[in-house]
Design a protein around this motif. Structure first.
Motif, PDB file in Angstrom:
ATOM      1  N   LYS A  35       5.749  14.067  -3.191  1.00 51.45           N
ATOM      2  CA  LYS A  35       6.653  13.672  -4.272  1.00 51.45           C
ATOM      3  C   LYS A  35       6.669  12.166  -4.497  1.00 51.45           C
ATOM      4  CE  LYS A  35       9.723  17.610  -3.795  1.00 51.45           C
ATOM      5  NZ  LYS A  35      11.060  18.071  -3.447  1.00 51.45           N
ATOM      6  N   ALA A  36       6.732  11.401  -3.422  1.00 50.33           N
ATOM      7  CA  ALA A  36       6.891   9.951  -3.540  1.00 50.33           C
ATOM      8  C   ALA A  36       5.571   9.198  -3.527  1.00 50.33           C
ATOM      9  CB  ALA A  36       7.776   9.432  -2.405  1.00 50.33           C
ATOM     10  N   GLY A  37       4.506   9.847  -3.067  1.00 53.06           N
ATOM     11  CA  GLY A  37       3.238   9.143  -2.926  1.00 53.06           C
ATOM     12  C   GLY A  37       3.307   8.158  -1.775  1.00 53.06           C
ATOM     13  N   ALA A  38       2.326   7.310  -1.705  1.00 53.72           N
ATOM     14  CA  ALA A  38       2.289   6.250  -0.694  1.00 53.72           C
ATOM     15  C   ALA A  38       1.827   4.986  -1.414  1.00 53.72           C
ATOM     16  CB  ALA A  38       1.334   6.617   0.432  1.00 53.72           C
ATOM     17  N   SER A  39       2.637   3.983  -1.367  1.00 50.64           N
ATOM     18  CA  SER A  39       2.292   2.750  -2.083  1.00 50.64           C
ATOM     19  C   SER A  39       1.159   2.023  -1.372  1.00 50.64           C
ATOM     20  CB  SER A  39       3.517   1.836  -2.182  1.00 50.64           C
ATOM     21  OG  SER A  39       3.798   1.259  -0.926  1.00 50.64           O
ATOM     22  N   ALA A  40       0.469   1.208  -2.126  1.00 49.68           N
ATOM     23  CA  ALA A  40      -0.602   0.391  -1.549  1.00 49.68           C
ATOM     24  C   ALA A  40      -0.044  -0.521  -0.457  1.00 49.68           C
ATOM     25  CB  ALA A  40      -1.290  -0.423  -2.645  1.00 49.68           C
ATOM     26  N   ALA A  41       1.159  -1.049  -0.677  1.00 48.15           N
ATOM     27  CA  ALA A  41       1.773  -1.936   0.318  1.00 48.15           C
ATOM     28  C   ALA A  41       2.091  -1.183   1.605  1.00 48.15           C
ATOM     29  CB  ALA A  41       3.032  -2.576  -0.254  1.00 48.15           C
ATOM     30  N   ASP A  42       2.642   0.032   1.480  1.00 47.40           N
ATOM     31  CA  ASP A  42       2.927   0.843   2.670  1.00 47.40           C
ATOM     32  C   ASP A  42       1.642   1.154   3.422  1.00 47.40           C
ATOM     33  OD1 ASP A  42       5.684   0.932   2.303  1.00 47.40           O
ATOM     34  OD2 ASP A  42       5.664   2.928   1.371  1.00 47.40           O
TER      35      ASP A  42
END
Length: 122
Positions: A35-42
């Protein structure tokens, strides 16, 4: 910082990890990759903490179903992080962000017990 567990709700390892945390009385936030995905920063922060090789799940169904040419393109951190952001099921689960700022990947009751004891002793 709150303990944050990232994963997929129907993953057996994530289910066991969440049940273990609840059984230990440890409050945690759950972040659903689907649902939230994973950000490039994370992803970058996690890879910096544990290494991109450990973060990339090459044992899972999603990896095995990838076209071999796409698998062959994953040769370094940048290419691995691009793939993990596009296909979050290729991230090894669960990813835990501990209150002390540490990041771990995978579930181990023994290792988690020691980490929780160290965190709560602060």
């Amino acid at each position: 910082m709150t303990l944050r567990l990232h994963g997929i709700p129907n993953c057996d390892t994530v289910k066991r990890a969440r049940a273990w945390l609840t059984g230990q009385g440890l409050a945690h936030d759950f972040v659903d990759f689907k649902k939230a995905g994973a950000s490039a920063a994370d992803l970058q922060r996690w890879a910096d903490a544990v290494g991109w090789e450990r973060l990339l799940n090459r044992q899972g169904t999603t990896w095995r179903r990838l076209d071999p040419a796409l698998q062959a393109e994953v040769v370094d951190a940048a290419s691995a992080l691009r793939l993990m952001q596009a296909q979050t099921s290729t991230i090894k689960r669960p990813v835990i962000e501990w209150p002390d700022g540490a990041v771990t990947v995978g579930f181990s009751p023994e290792a988690w017990g020691a980490r929780c004891a160290a965190v709560t002793a602060r």
